[in-house]
Design a protein around this motif. Structure first.
Motif, PDB file in Angstrom:
ATOM      1  N   LYS A 254       0.887  -1.093   0.120  1.00 40.11           N
ATOM      2  CA  LYS A 254       0.327   0.118   0.032  1.00 40.11           C
ATOM      3  C   LYS A 254       1.039   1.488  -0.315  1.00 40.11           C
ATOM      4  O   LYS A 254       0.435   2.252  -0.148  1.00 40.11           O
ATOM      5  N   LEU A 255       1.735   1.298   0.363  1.00 40.92           N
ATOM      6  CA  LEU A 255       3.451   1.971   0.740  1.00 40.92           C
ATOM      7  C   LEU A 255       3.266   2.376  -0.216  1.00 40.92           C
ATOM      8  O   LEU A 255       3.132   4.031  -1.122  1.00 40.92           O
ATOM      9  N   LEU A 256       4.072   1.767  -1.074  1.00 41.48           N
ATOM     10  CA  LEU A 256       4.657   1.632  -2.925  1.00 41.48           C
ATOM     11  C   LEU A 256       3.762   2.121  -3.734  1.00 41.48           C
ATOM     12  O   LEU A 256       4.181   3.166  -4.218  1.00 41.48           O
ATOM     13  N   ARG A 257       2.151   1.591  -3.463  1.00 41.13           N
ATOM     14  CA  ARG A 257       1.184   2.447  -4.287  1.00 41.13           C
ATOM     15  C   ARG A 257       1.370   4.150  -4.490  1.00 41.13           C
ATOM     16  O   ARG A 257       1.185   4.443  -4.870  1.00 41.13           O
ATOM     17  N   VAL A 258       0.975   4.887  -2.564  1.00 40.86           N
ATOM     18  CA  VAL A 258       1.231   5.621  -3.431  1.00 40.86           C
ATOM     19  C   VAL A 258       2.882   6.921  -3.751  1.00 40.86           C
ATOM     20  O   VAL A 258       2.716   7.334  -3.955  1.00 40.86           O
ATOM     21  N   LEU A 259       4.163   5.633  -3.370  1.00 38.52           N
ATOM     22  CA  LEU A 259       4.830   6.894  -3.868  1.00 38.52           C
ATOM     23  C   LEU A 259       4.460   6.423  -5.318  1.00 38.52           C
ATOM     24  O   LEU A 259       5.455   7.610  -5.787  1.00 38.52           O
ATOM     25  N   GLN A 260       3.924   5.560  -5.580  1.00 39.35           N
ATOM     26  CA  GLN A 260       4.156   5.384  -7.330  1.00 39.35           C
ATOM     27  C   GLN A 260       3.101   6.850  -7.846  1.00 39.35           C
ATOM     28  O   GLN A 260       3.659   7.480  -8.885  1.00 39.35           O
ATOM     29  N   ASP A 261       1.567   6.222  -7.395  1.00 37.62           N
ATOM     30  CA  ASP A 261       0.807   7.313  -8.052  1.00 37.62           C
ATOM     31  C   ASP A 261       0.606   8.511  -7.294  1.00 37.62           C
ATOM     32  O   ASP A 261      -1.149   9.378  -7.839  1.00 37.62           O
ATOM     33  N   ARG A 262       1.132   8.328  -6.454  1.00 34.39           N
ATOM     34  CA  ARG A 262       0.427   9.675  -5.222  1.00 34.39           C
ATOM     35  C   ARG A 262      -1.006   9.796  -4.768  1.00 34.39           C
ATOM     36  O   ARG A 262      -1.698  11.466  -5.154  1.00 34.39           O
ATOM     37  N   GLU A 263      -0.953   8.607  -4.800  1.00 28.79           N
ATOM     38  CA  GLU A 263      -2.508   9.343  -3.929  1.00 28.79           C
ATOM     39  C   GLU A 263      -2.961   8.105  -3.375  1.00 28.79           C
ATOM     40  O   GLU A 263      -2.217   6.707  -3.158  1.00 28.79           O
ATOM     41  N   VAL A 264      -4.115   7.782  -1.507  1.00 30.40           N
ATOM     42  CA  VAL A 264      -4.321   7.494  -1.385  1.00 30.40           C
ATOM     43  C   VAL A 264      -5.542   6.804  -2.010  1.00 30.40           C
ATOM     44  O   VAL A 264      -6.841   7.512  -1.601  1.00 30.40           O
ATOM     45  N   TYR A 265      -5.624   5.389  -0.690  1.00 33.89           N
ATOM     46  CA  TYR A 265      -7.309   4.870  -0.848  1.00 33.89           C
ATOM     47  C   TYR A 265      -7.368   5.132   1.002  1.00 33.89           C
ATOM     48  O   TYR A 265      -6.831   3.882   1.677  1.00 33.89           O
ATOM     49  N   MET A 266      -8.954   5.948   1.780  1.00 31.35           N
ATOM     50  CA  MET A 266      -9.131   5.717   2.610  1.00 31.35           C
ATOM     51  C   MET A 266      -9.410   4.272   2.612  1.00 31.35           C
ATOM     52  O   MET A 266     -10.473   3.746   1.611  1.00 31.35           O
ATOM     53  N   VAL A 267      -9.677   3.093   3.469  1.00 34.46           N
ATOM     54  CA  VAL A 267     -10.233   2.000   4.311  1.00 34.46           C
ATOM     55  C   VAL A 267     -12.257   2.565   3.904  1.00 34.46           C
ATOM     56  O   VAL A 267     -12.783   3.748   4.813  1.00 34.46           O
TER      57      VAL A 267
END
Length: 445
Positions: free
Chosen positions: A257-270
């Protein structure tokens, strides 16, 4: 101290020598104690104040040099002199090196003995009234909340300056207590994002089941108790940095999940079905070697590469030389001001012990020790005997052959307790027993 009433301890394994020296000194008005070995001498020193110790060099089991060093590092108000029938340049140099001010060769006359005793007592009197040695000067780097002028720390400052000029991800490594968060703050407050909030997150301090919702937030109704939507740390840090401390403690699923933030600069709220863009700079820190964890499949290699665009290794305190003195002076001044009194001075001998200590807890350990010294010490200077027992030299008292198992065990328990500041839980863990067993053993002491 009246010279003719000074208390003197004579240590020698030869009864005739003890009696001759005792008789000569007693006739001149000195109060004289005697001991046949180092163990007996230490026990007497613990029970009675002594101005001067006169010790033989060659003794069975524990030598006089051990006693010299023990006195020098544990008894501020005691002078020491050596006597020996085995005169040599090497022996004299070694005795002086560990702290003996006088070196008397057997056989000696009564006049030679008295002259040496008076020189030693005069030196003791001078030391008692002499003001503390001036503190060494140094350069303080307060700009980033960090202090030091060692080559190792100057390298860290150069890295901070370079990292502050970019938005690249930073990985800070170093042992616990070295100041990794201070480095992260220095990068932020020296960067164009300085007006944005600095958001620290201790990844190892948040339970795994809560870490995702704490980092990314959650929407109302996503789980039991989610009565309203709540933003996570990443949204709070929008526009600034998020500091992920103890990044190595995150699980492999969380690393994805942290890798996704680094790659896409976006987060998914639970509980959310759509992502949210965030403008966040990630600064991570670890006290472990991530490359080793990658090799063991305990940390994702792709996340490691993403985090380590810029790497900064914070040196342990033991590799920072005279920075220790700068930090000691800084903390002593700060804590003394809190007490409303002048900062105590550290003697040269105390500084040398502090510099030679290994500092497993690094700057945090140093800060705590200086705080304790300032709070608990009433004088205007701090010497070696004031330092924690684990820092001071302690001569072996006996070879242990003639002691019972209970005596050996009791001494070991006391030493462990002293080494952990009286923390019974920690002592029990080191001893390999539970707290109840430890309490029972202490009751039998």
């Amino acid at each position: 101290m009246a010279e003719d009433r000074a208390a003197i301890l004579v240590v020698d394994d030869t009864p005739d020598t003890l009696e001759v020296v005792r008789r000569n000194l007693t006739s001149r008005g000195f109060r004289v104690y005697t001991a046949p070995d180092v163990g007996g001498a230490i026990r007497l020193l613990e029970s009675a104040p002594v101005d001067l110790v006169i010790t033989d060099l060659k003794m069975p089991r524990v030598s006089g040099l051990d006693l010299v060093r023990h006195v020098r590092e544990n008894l501020r108000e005691t002078e020491i002199m050596m006597m020996t029938g085995y005169a040599s340049v090497t022996g004299a140099v070694e005795a002086m090196k560990v702290g003996a001010e006088e070196y008397l060769v057997k056989p000696f006359t009564e006049d030679e003995l008295l002259a040496a005793v008076r020189r030693s007592l005069a030196k003791l009197l001078t030391r008692r009234v002499r003001p503390a040695a001036p503190q060494a000067s140094g350069t303080q780097y307060a700009e980033y909340g960090l202090m030091g002028d060692s080559a190792a720390l100057r390298g860290v400052f150069r890295s901070i300056e370079k990292a502050a000029g970019t938005s690249a991800t930073v990985l800070i490594s170093g042992e616990s207590g070295t100041g990794k968060e201070l480095v992260a703050r220095a990068i932020h407050y020296s960067s164009p994002r300085a007006s944005a909030p600095f958001v620290p997150v201790n990844c190892g301090g948040i339970p795994e089941g809560l870490l995702e919702s704490e980092l990314f937030g959650y929407v109302k109704g996503s789980f039991t108790g989610a009565n309203e939507s709540r933003a996570g740390f990443f949204q709070t840090a929008d526009g600034g940095p998020i500091f992920l401390d103890e990044i190595a403690e995150t699980s492999l699923p969380m690393q994805v999940k942290l890798l996704r933030v680094l790659q896409d600069r976006e987060v998914y709220m639970v509980g959310a079905t759509r992502s949210r863009k965030v403008d966040v700079r990630i600064v991570a820190a670890t006290n472990k070697t991530l490359s080793t964890l990658v090799a063991k499949d305990q940390f994702r290699e792709d996340l490691f590469f993403r985090l380590s665009v810029i790497t900064i290794a914070v040196p342990p305190l033991r590799e920072r030389g005279d920075d220790i003195l700068l930090l000691v002076r800084h903390f002593a001044k700060r804590f003394a001001e809190e007490q409303g009194r002048p900062a105590p001075k550290f003697t040269d001998a105390a500084v040398e012990v502090l510099r030679g200590y290994n500092w497993p807890g690094n700057v945090r350990e140093l800060e705590n020790i200086v705080r304790r010294l300032v709070v608990m010490h009433d004088g205007d200077r701090i010497d070696v005997p004031d330092l924690p027992a684990l820092m001071r030299y302690s001569a072996p008292r006996e070879n242990g052959v003639h002691r019972t198992l209970a005596e050996v065990e009791g001494e070991h328990i006391r030493n462990v307790l002293a080494g952990v500041g009286g923390n019974k839980s920690k002592a029990a863990e080191i001893l390999g027993i539970d707290r109840k067993t430890l309490r029972e053993k202490l009751r039998r002491e």
